[in-house]
Design a protein around this motif. Structure first.
Motif: not given
Length: 189
Positions: A82-84, A111-114, A119-124
């Motif tokens: 995602k983002g690549v 940086a993209i991975l972080s 984002d995934e943590l915030a969504m969870r």
């Protein structure tokens, strides 16, 4: 482009360097397939998992036993892309070959991975908060229902007790009436 020349020669190591992650995709069919292969190659560059297993077969023909052992390896990746994006494309009109390149600085990918992880943590966390809220509402609803049921049972118990007292009073009144009638009957005898 030089990366296409190097890719044709199989010199993928010359395309990459220590500060970049690189993925190259080549397809005789379509640019989309070359893009997909570049993504797969990029993912394998970043993280690769190899699983191997031995597959054994024994075949008996008459008195002859044939044994065959083969090592089967599966290569897979578990990388967020995602983002690549594709950074270079090339197609050859004469041979119909399609080429795709992903070249990204390691620091940019990290940086993209972080960001993707954040984002995934915030969504969870939002999902967990939603589930917690739903659970709290369900518990509150069950508590309200339990209170209503308790009140209904208490009301029924009070009605039964009231009816029992009325029946007891009626029984006492009837007993008193019987005694009065017995007294009158004894008086006339």
């Amino acid at each position: 482009p030089i990366w296409v020349v190097q890719a044709k020669k199989g010199e993928f190591g010359k395309i990459a360097d220590t500060s970049h992650y690189v993925g190259v995709g080549i397809s005789p069919i379509s640019q989309e397939e070359a893009d997909q292969r570049a993504r797969l190659d990029f993912g394998q560059t970043v993280e690769t998992t190899v699983q191997s297993r031995v597959q054994e077969n024994t075949t008996v023909i008459g008195n002859l036993e044939l044994y065959n052992a083969e090592v089967v390896s599966e290569v897979s990746t578990n990388v967020s892309l995602k983002g690549v994006g594709i950074t270079g494309r090339w197609s050859e009109n004469d041979s119909g070959g399609f080429y795709s390149l992903i070249k990204l600085r390691r620091s940019e990918y990290l940086a993209i991975l972080s960001k993707n992880i954040d984002d995934e943590l915030a969504m969870r966390q939002m999902e967990l908060e939603r589930e917690r809220t739903e659970l709290a509402q369900e518990v509150e609803s069950q508590q309200i229902e339990a209170q209503r049921e308790t009140a209904r049972i208490e009301q029924e118990r009070a009605q039964v007790e009231q009816q029992r007292l009325q029946e007891q009073l009626e029984q006492e009144r009837l007993e008193q009436k019987r005694l009065e009638l017995e007294g009158k009957l004894n008086k006339y005898q």
